[in-house]
Design a protein around this motif. Structure first.
Motif, PDB file in Angstrom:
ATOM      1  N   GLY A  56      26.204  42.415  53.284  1.00 37.69           N
ATOM      2  CA  GLY A  56      27.180  43.438  52.931  1.00 37.69           C
ATOM      3  C   GLY A  56      27.344  43.625  51.439  1.00 37.69           C
ATOM      4  O   GLY A  56      26.722  42.928  50.620  1.00 37.69           O
ATOM      5  N   VAL A  57      28.193  44.565  51.107  1.00 38.07           N
ATOM      6  CA  VAL A  57      28.606  44.802  49.718  1.00 38.07           C
ATOM      7  C   VAL A  57      30.133  44.868  49.697  1.00 38.07           C
ATOM      8  O   VAL A  57      30.776  45.182  50.706  1.00 38.07           O
ATOM      9  N   VAL A  58      30.690  44.577  48.544  1.00 37.97           N
ATOM     10  CA  VAL A  58      32.152  44.567  48.409  1.00 37.97           C
ATOM     11  C   VAL A  58      32.687  45.991  48.483  1.00 37.97           C
ATOM     12  O   VAL A  58      32.190  46.896  47.817  1.00 37.97           O
ATOM     13  N   ARG A  59      33.701  46.174  49.298  1.00 40.35           N
ATOM     14  CA  ARG A  59      34.378  47.468  49.373  1.00 40.35           C
ATOM     15  C   ARG A  59      35.690  47.431  48.595  1.00 40.35           C
ATOM     16  O   ARG A  59      36.020  48.345  47.860  1.00 40.35           O
ATOM     17  N   LYS A  60      36.432  46.351  48.741  1.00 34.66           N
ATOM     18  CA  LYS A  60      37.757  46.275  48.123  1.00 34.66           C
ATOM     19  C   LYS A  60      38.167  44.822  47.959  1.00 34.66           C
ATOM     20  O   LYS A  60      37.811  43.968  48.764  1.00 34.66           O
ATOM     21  N   ILE A  61      38.916  44.563  46.906  1.00 32.77           N
ATOM     22  CA  ILE A  61      39.512  43.243  46.669  1.00 32.77           C
ATOM     23  C   ILE A  61      41.022  43.363  46.857  1.00 32.77           C
ATOM     24  O   ILE A  61      41.638  44.315  46.382  1.00 32.77           O
ATOM     25  N   ASN A  62      41.608  42.403  47.554  1.00 32.47           N
ATOM     26  CA  ASN A  62      43.062  42.409  47.727  1.00 32.47           C
ATOM     27  C   ASN A  62      43.705  41.894  46.438  1.00 32.47           C
ATOM     28  O   ASN A  62      44.064  40.715  46.318  1.00 32.47           O
ATOM     29  N   ARG A  63      43.810  42.798  45.494  1.00 33.23           N
ATOM     30  CA  ARG A  63      44.273  42.443  44.158  1.00 33.23           C
ATOM     31  C   ARG A  63      45.689  41.885  44.184  1.00 33.23           C
ATOM     32  O   ARG A  63      46.002  40.905  43.498  1.00 33.23           O
ATOM     33  N   GLU A  64      46.554  42.503  44.956  1.00 30.95           N
ATOM     34  CA  GLU A  64      47.951  42.069  44.991  1.00 30.95           C
ATOM     35  C   GLU A  64      48.061  40.633  45.495  1.00 30.95           C
ATOM     36  O   GLU A  64      48.816  39.823  44.934  1.00 30.95           O
ATOM     37  N   ALA A  65      47.317  40.309  46.542  1.00 37.92           N
ATOM     38  CA  ALA A  65      47.397  38.958  47.111  1.00 37.92           C
ATOM     39  C   ALA A  65      46.848  37.913  46.148  1.00 37.92           C
ATOM     40  O   ALA A  65      47.427  36.828  45.989  1.00 37.92           O
ATOM     41  N   ILE A  66      45.727  38.225  45.489  1.00 37.04           N
ATOM     42  CA  ILE A  66      45.157  37.270  44.530  1.00 37.04           C
ATOM     43  C   ILE A  66      46.099  37.078  43.352  1.00 37.04           C
ATOM     44  O   ILE A  66      46.373  35.948  42.929  1.00 37.04           O
ATOM     45  N   ASN A  67      46.628  38.172  42.818  1.00 39.86           N
ATOM     46  CA  ASN A  67      47.558  38.056  41.684  1.00 39.86           C
ATOM     47  C   ASN A  67      48.804  37.269  42.058  1.00 39.86           C
ATOM     48  O   ASN A  67      49.369  36.537  41.233  1.00 39.86           O
ATOM     49  N   SER A  68      49.247  37.418  43.289  1.00 43.07           N
ATOM     50  CA  SER A  68      50.413  36.667  43.750  1.00 43.07           C
ATOM     51  C   SER A  68      50.143  35.168  43.725  1.00 43.07           C
ATOM     52  O   SER A  68      50.994  34.375  43.299  1.00 43.07           O
ATOM     53  N   GLN A  69      48.962  34.773  44.178  1.00 38.29           N
ATOM     54  CA  GLN A  69      48.600  33.354  44.159  1.00 38.29           C
ATOM     55  C   GLN A  69      48.450  32.839  42.727  1.00 38.29           C
ATOM     56  O   GLN A  69      48.893  31.739  42.400  1.00 38.29           O
ATOM     57  N   LEU A  70      47.841  33.642  41.865  1.00 40.58           N
ATOM     58  CA  LEU A  70      47.680  33.231  40.473  1.00 40.58           C
ATOM     59  C   LEU A  70      49.034  33.075  39.789  1.00 40.58           C
ATOM     60  O   LEU A  70      49.234  32.157  38.983  1.00 40.58           O
TER      61      LEU A  70
END
Length: 445
Positions: free
Chosen positions: A158-172
């Motif tokens: 596959g190829v990347v379609r989307k990153i869950n930016r909000e969820a990753i930023n929340s963890q960071l």
């Protein structure tokens, strides 16, 4: 409590103190910045995971927000071998059948657990002593199939379609390290095998990360076999297109220029085989790898008042050892319009002054200085070319220098030995017979 400091450090702490002062600006600049760091499964196969984890933990302790993306190529190959399945590749990509996908998931799952286990170490007398670092993984990546290319169905690749930016930023924001595997998921629950550098580039781009760092076992080297320190986007794109498909360094280079083109300020390709390469790249001005930026960071320009401190830092040691005539800050301030500087990433690495003698159609190039750590990298040649151009633009026909230690360099670059009588009359009157400087002259028209 007994001391564990090496005797050399106790007896001579100066180098350590100077080093610590030198890295302090980087620590300050990197605090609260987001770094996406990718590495291949080869690093783990070679037993280098603990060293990387220790270095990443140090970055985390300094206040940096870290996303890790791991690869799994050798581990996938091992799983396929155990299952008696042959690897299939086309156009530089793995063709991921249903059976191959199971091997991919097995390899990635085991690797993720191994990485989390190393981050959980807190043993005394190790770099992780007293640490409390949480690592979070999850379904942060939405992917889609590559599909059919040139008549070849890549199945579960596959190829990347989307990153869950909000969820990753929340963890960071909660102080976690986010760990990503090269796997993506579709809204219908399918799993896709992804390219590690592509995942890292997509995450860095969509998070608006400050740096993308790709650890590679191969260096980007030039014709002289020396590491290329810096490329702009177009240079990186052109170089990547000349490399074989499927070559990991090509994937890293492509991921780098794509990320930078998408707004990531800087990408770095770092030689993972060098111990501590991640730290050396981040906390040394010249680093150990290749940095990719939108535009090259080196500029050659006429000096401004804000450059005064950088120029003084360059020339003061040379004044103290007698290589240059001492000027003093006030004199330097008045003569600043005569100066040009080489600046790289807001650091002054070289300077020179051009003093005019218009009646004789001659100019003196003086106070020529290059940072000792950067000598041999062509900065002197670029500064000389700039000063010659500046002199020609002002209508001068000859450029002369007075030197006590660099005669060979100037002869090598087109200057001819001269005599005091060859100097402009005003300069002849100022000639210091005690220094006995050698005179070299170059025609520039």
């Amino acid at each position: 409590m007994s001391s564990t400091h090496p005797a050399s450090l106790i007896n001579n702490p100066t180098p350590f103190v100077q080093w610590l002062r030198g890295v302090a600006p980087y620590v300050h600049a990197f605090r609260d910045k987001t770094f996406v760091i990718a590495f291949g499964g080869e690093l783990i196969e070679q037993g280098r995971l603990e060293d990387l984890v220790f270095d990443v933990s140090l970055l985390k302790a300094m206040g940096m927000r870290i996303v890790l993306v791991h690869g799994a190529h050798p581990q996938i190959e091992s799983q396929l071998s155990l299952r008696g399945i042959n690897s299939e590749f086309a156009n530089g990509m793995r063709i991921t059948s249903a059976q191959t996908l199971e091997a991919v998931k097995e390899a990635c799952g085991a690797l993720r657990l191994s990485i989390e286990a190393v981050f959980s170490q807190g043993l005394p007398n190790t770099p992780m002593a007293g640490s409390s670092i949480n690592v979070v993984s999850g379904n942060f990546i939405t992917a889609k199939p590559v599909g059919v290319l040139n008549g070849i169905d890549f199945l579960h690749t596959g190829v990347v379609r989307k990153i869950n930016r909000e969820a990753i930023n929340s963890q960071l924001a909660q102080g976690q390290i986010v760990l990503l595997s090269p796997l993506g998921f579709s809204p219908t629950g399918e799993v896709f095998n992804l390219s590690t550098p592509e995942v890292a580039a997509a995450v860095a781009s969509q998070l608006h990360a400050d740096k993308l760092i790709l650890l590679s076992h191969d260096n980007l080297v030039g014709e002289d076999n020396a590491t290329i320190p810096e490329l702009d986007v177009e240079q990186a794109r052109a170089m990547s297109e000349q490399m074989p498909l499927g070559y990991f360094l090509r994937q890293c280079l492509s991921a780098s220029w794509i990320a930078v083109q998408s707004g990531v300020p800087r990408a770095h390709i770092v030689p993972v085989d060098t111990d501590g390469a991640l730290l050396l790249e981040l906390f040394q001005h010249d680093g150990v790898g290749t940095m990719i930026t939108k535009n090259l960071l080196e500029t050659l320009r006429e000096a401004a008042f804000d450059d005064l401190g950088g120029i003084l830092q360059l020339i003061t040691p040379l004044e103290e050892n007698g290589t240059l005539v001492a000027r003093g800050r006030e004199k330097l301030e008045t003569e600043l319009p005569f100066f040009s500087v080489i600046e790289h990433d807001n650091v002054i690495l070289g300077c020179a002054a051009l003093y005019p003698f218009p009646e004789d159609k001659m100019a003196e190039m003086a106070c020529f200085s290059i940072d000792p750590d950067m000598q041999g990298m062509g900065l002197g040649e670029r500064m000389l070319a700039h000063m010659e151009k500046r002199a020609r633009k002002q209508g001068f026909k000859e450029l002369f220098v007075l030197t006590t230690r660099a005669a060979h360099w100037f002869l090598k670059h087109g200057f001819a030995a001269g005599h005091v009588d060859d100097l402009p009359a005003d300069k002849k009157r100022m000639y210091n017979w005690q220094r006995k400087s050698q005179i070299f002259i170059k025609k520039i028209m």
